[in-house]
Write a protein that holds these residues in place. Structure first.
Motif, PDB file in Angstrom:
ATOM      1  N   ASP A  57      18.515  86.878  95.194  1.00 54.38           N
ATOM      2  CA  ASP A  57      18.978  87.522  96.645  1.00 54.38           C
ATOM      3  C   ASP A  57      18.977  89.137  96.124  1.00 54.38           C
ATOM      4  N   LEU A  58      17.776  89.193  95.596  1.00 52.39           N
ATOM      5  CA  LEU A  58      17.880  90.586  94.121  1.00 52.39           C
ATOM      6  C   LEU A  58      16.989  90.913  95.655  1.00 52.39           C
ATOM      7  N   LYS A  59      17.716  93.035  95.521  1.00 50.99           N
ATOM      8  CA  LYS A  59      16.482  93.664  96.266  1.00 50.99           C
ATOM      9  C   LYS A  59      14.984  93.890  96.018  1.00 50.99           C
ATOM     10  N   GLY A  60      14.905  93.545  95.097  1.00 54.47           N
ATOM     11  CA  GLY A  60      13.630  94.295  94.288  1.00 54.47           C
ATOM     12  C   GLY A  60      13.506  94.886  93.107  1.00 54.47           C
ATOM     13  N   GLY A  61      12.657  95.739  92.664  1.00 59.27           N
ATOM     14  CA  GLY A  61      13.183  96.234  91.147  1.00 59.27           C
ATOM     15  C   GLY A  61      11.933  96.561  90.695  1.00 59.27           C
ATOM     16  N   PHE A  62      11.972  96.887  89.023  1.00 65.68           N
ATOM     17  CA  PHE A  62      10.617  97.066  88.416  1.00 65.68           C
ATOM     18  C   PHE A  62      10.545  96.348  87.554  1.00 65.68           C
ATOM     19  N   THR A  63       9.051  96.222  87.183  1.00 58.44           N
ATOM     20  CA  THR A  63       8.610  95.423  85.562  1.00 58.44           C
ATOM     21  C   THR A  63       7.743  97.217  84.532  1.00 58.44           C
ATOM     22  N   ILE A  64       7.755  96.411  83.933  1.00 57.07           N
ATOM     23  CA  ILE A  64       7.260  97.682  82.797  1.00 57.07           C
ATOM     24  C   ILE A  64       6.444  96.653  81.553  1.00 57.07           C
ATOM     25  N   PHE A  65       5.229  96.932  82.009  1.00 57.51           N
ATOM     26  CA  PHE A  65       3.986  95.911  81.628  1.00 57.51           C
ATOM     27  C   PHE A  65       2.926  97.366  81.768  1.00 57.51           C
ATOM     28  N   ASN A  66       2.557  97.270  80.612  1.00 55.85           N
ATOM     29  CA  ASN A  66       1.680  98.731  80.460  1.00 55.85           C
ATOM     30  C   ASN A  66      -0.222  97.038  79.640  1.00 55.85           C
ATOM     31  N   LYS A  67      -0.670  97.173  80.981  1.00 54.20           N
ATOM     32  CA  LYS A  67      -2.423  96.037  80.346  1.00 54.20           C
ATOM     33  C   LYS A  67      -2.901  97.296  81.464  1.00 54.20           C
ATOM     34  N   PRO A  68      -4.679  96.514  80.894  1.00 51.71           N
ATOM     35  CA  PRO A  68      -5.071  96.958  81.993  1.00 51.71           C
ATOM     36  C   PRO A  68      -5.136  95.977  83.079  1.00 51.71           C
ATOM     37  N   GLU A  69      -4.508  94.985  82.849  1.00 47.77           N
ATOM     38  CA  GLU A  69      -4.919  93.455  84.740  1.00 47.77           C
ATOM     39  C   GLU A  69      -3.490  92.664  84.023  1.00 47.77           C
ATOM     40  N   LEU A  70      -2.647  92.466  84.986  1.00 47.90           N
ATOM     41  CA  LEU A  70      -1.154  91.611  84.921  1.00 47.90           C
ATOM     42  C   LEU A  70      -2.209  89.717  85.120  1.00 47.90           C
ATOM     43  N   THR A  71      -1.857  89.102  84.165  1.00 44.23           N
ATOM     44  CA  THR A  71      -2.266  88.108  84.714  1.00 44.23           C
ATOM     45  C   THR A  71      -1.573  87.519  85.975  1.00 44.23           C
ATOM     46  N   LYS A  72      -2.524  85.955  86.555  1.00 38.20           N
ATOM     47  CA  LYS A  72      -1.966  85.468  88.059  1.00 38.20           C
ATOM     48  C   LYS A  72      -1.410  85.504  88.004  1.00 38.20           C
ATOM     49  N   LYS A  73       0.033  84.478  87.686  1.00 44.83           N
ATOM     50  CA  LYS A  73       1.062  84.078  87.283  1.00 44.83           C
ATOM     51  C   LYS A  73       2.100  86.098  87.179  1.00 44.83           C
ATOM     52  N   GLU A  74       2.174  86.759  86.047  1.00 44.72           N
ATOM     53  CA  GLU A  74       2.365  88.008  86.387  1.00 44.72           C
ATOM     54  C   GLU A  74       2.366  88.476  87.455  1.00 44.72           C
ATOM     55  N   ASP A  75       0.548  89.043  88.196  1.00 41.93           N
ATOM     56  CA  ASP A  75       0.662  89.054  89.210  1.00 41.93           C
ATOM     57  C   ASP A  75       2.050  88.604  90.387  1.00 41.93           C
ATOM     58  N   LYS A  76       2.220  87.310  90.614  1.00 43.69           N
ATOM     59  CA  LYS A  76       2.350  86.211  91.749  1.00 43.69           C
ATOM     60  C   LYS A  76       4.140  86.520  91.247  1.00 43.69           C
ATOM     61  N   PHE A  77       4.341  86.521  90.495  1.00 42.73           N
ATOM     62  CA  PHE A  77       5.954  86.359  90.674  1.00 42.73           C
ATOM     63  C   PHE A  77       6.221  88.320  90.967  1.00 42.73           C
ATOM     64  N   ILE A  78       5.680  89.478  90.534  1.00 42.22           N
ATOM     65  CA  ILE A  78       6.438  90.361  90.693  1.00 42.22           C
ATOM     66  C   ILE A  78       6.128  90.595  92.791  1.00 42.22           C
ATOM     67  N   LYS A  79       5.095  90.582  92.544  1.00 44.65           N
ATOM     68  CA  LYS A  79       4.553  90.635  94.623  1.00 44.65           C
ATOM     69  C   LYS A  79       5.969  89.222  95.089  1.00 44.65           C
ATOM     70  N   THR A  80       6.070  87.755  94.618  1.00 45.75           N
ATOM     71  CA  THR A  80       6.537  86.978  95.527  1.00 45.75           C
ATOM     72  C   THR A  80       8.451  87.981  94.943  1.00 45.75           C
ATOM     73  N   HIS A  81       8.609  88.681  94.421  1.00 47.86           N
ATOM     74  CA  HIS A  81       9.864  89.226  93.814  1.00 47.86           C
ATOM     75  C   HIS A  81      10.404  90.613  94.980  1.00 47.86           C
ATOM     76  N   ASN A  82       9.457  91.317  94.910  1.00 51.33           N
ATOM     77  CA  ASN A  82       9.549  92.526  95.585  1.00 51.33           C
ATOM     78  C   ASN A  82       9.207  93.230  94.484  1.00 51.33           C
ATOM     79  N   LEU A  83       8.763  93.700  93.654  1.00 52.46           N
ATOM     80  CA  LEU A  83       8.271  94.565  92.634  1.00 52.46           C
ATOM     81  C   LEU A  83       8.088  95.080  92.325  1.00 52.46           C
ATOM     82  N   GLU A  84       7.722  96.610  91.638  1.00 50.74           N
ATOM     83  CA  GLU A  84       6.825  97.718  91.649  1.00 50.74           C
ATOM     84  C   GLU A  84       6.294  97.238  89.685  1.00 50.74           C
ATOM     85  N   ASN A  85       5.129  96.888  88.964  1.00 50.37           N
ATOM     86  CA  ASN A  85       4.911  97.310  88.241  1.00 50.37           C
ATOM     87  C   ASN A  85       4.594  98.860  88.206  1.00 50.37           C
ATOM     88  N   LEU A  86       5.667  99.441  86.639  1.00 49.84           N
ATOM     89  CA  LEU A  86       5.003 100.423  85.761  1.00 49.84           C
ATOM     90  C   LEU A  86       4.098 100.150  85.338  1.00 49.84           C
TER      91      LEU A  86
END
Length: 274
Positions: A233-262
């Motif tokens: 029931d989350l609203k969204g939020g933020f992740t903090i990953f300082n890397k040139p490219e996210l893995t497919k699993k990271e990217d999918k989790f972030i998009k599925t949960h309406n998160l924004e990567n900083l």
């Protein structure tokens, strides 16, 4: 990220901490504290790597060690990793100490989180697994400031008028309870899916909250499942990953949960919100 500090204090933005916040932590004896799955495996196995199959994720390696050496070995080894060394609090904890968020989720198993709240009364919830007494996979404590002790309470006594520290994977203190091996995670996640991983009041409180994921490894299946169950029931939020490219699993989790990567390092993020 407007009004970040105010959101943390009110509980509308919830910090969610993972092992990655220990990446720059060096104990006083010069050794490194575990900050990812590989370094945790090495710590559990006296510095020795294990087979590629077991190195996939530390819960798998811990299960192998538990099967060979017994449950007590893995509990004591986990406790030893954190309790036998003196180390400064990671910068994320020192930053949070000044803010004192209303609600913090910390999947680390040491007692750093308890230390930064040791000057205020609070509730502490630690995860527990493979118990037969009931379905609940948590223990609730209330910190008595005048006595400097934790006292167990019933879930009905948990309220929202004090800060709540939630350590779903257990902790070294006040009692050694750890969710670390495959069997632990399977049991905990099974009951979590049934609604027994957190007290009812928190299941209501978490609705429409934003989360600030710091040091959480979403490339590992286990912690994606843990995060998914805790933040329903989350609203969204933020992740903090300082890397040139996210893995497919990271990217999918972030998009599925309406998160924004900083795309910042943890230090850069903290310095910009000090």
């Amino acid at each position: 990220m407007d009004n970040l500090i105010e959101k943390l204090k009110s509980g509308t933005l919830v910090p969610f901490l993972g092992m990655g916040i220990f990446e720059d932590s060096i104990a006083k004896d010069g050794t490194r504290l575990p900050f990812d799955s590989d370094s945790m495996i090495l710590a559990l196995n006296n510095g020795r790597a294990m087979s590629p199959r077991l190195m996939y994720e530390y819960s798998r390696a811990a299960m192998s060690l538990e099967q060979r050496k017994g449950r007590e070995f893995i509990v004591q080894m986990t406790n030893h990793i954190y309790s036998s060394k003196e180390y400064d609090l990671p910068k994320v904890y020192t930053w949070l100490k000044a803010i004192k968020p209303k609600y913090v989720i910390d999947t680390n198993m040491d007692d750093s989180l308890q230390k930064i709240y040791s000057d205020v009364e609070h509730f502490l919830i630690t995860g527990v697994s493979r118990i037969t007494a009931d379905y609940d996979r948590f223990i609730i404590y209330k910190f008595n400031l005048s006595k400097n002790t934790y006292e167990k309470i019933e879930k009905e006594a948990l309220t929202l008028d004090l800060p709540i520290l939630f350590k779903p994977m257990g902790s070294t203190k006040p009692e050694m309870n750890f969710i670390i091996s495959d069997a632990d995670f399977v049991d905990w996640l099974t009951e979590a899916m049934g609604g027994f991983a957190m007290p009812p009041i928190l299941k209501d409180f978490r609705k429409d909250k934003e989360y600030l994921f710091m040091g959480v490894d979403f490339s590992k299946d286990t912690f994606r499942m843990v995060a998914n169950e805790i933040t329903i029931d989350l609203k969204g939020g933020f992740t903090i990953f300082n890397k040139p490219e996210l893995t497919k699993k990271e990217d999918k989790f972030i998009k599925t949960h309406n998160l924004e990567n900083l795309n910042l390092s943890l230090n850069e993020f903290i310095n910009s919100h000090a």
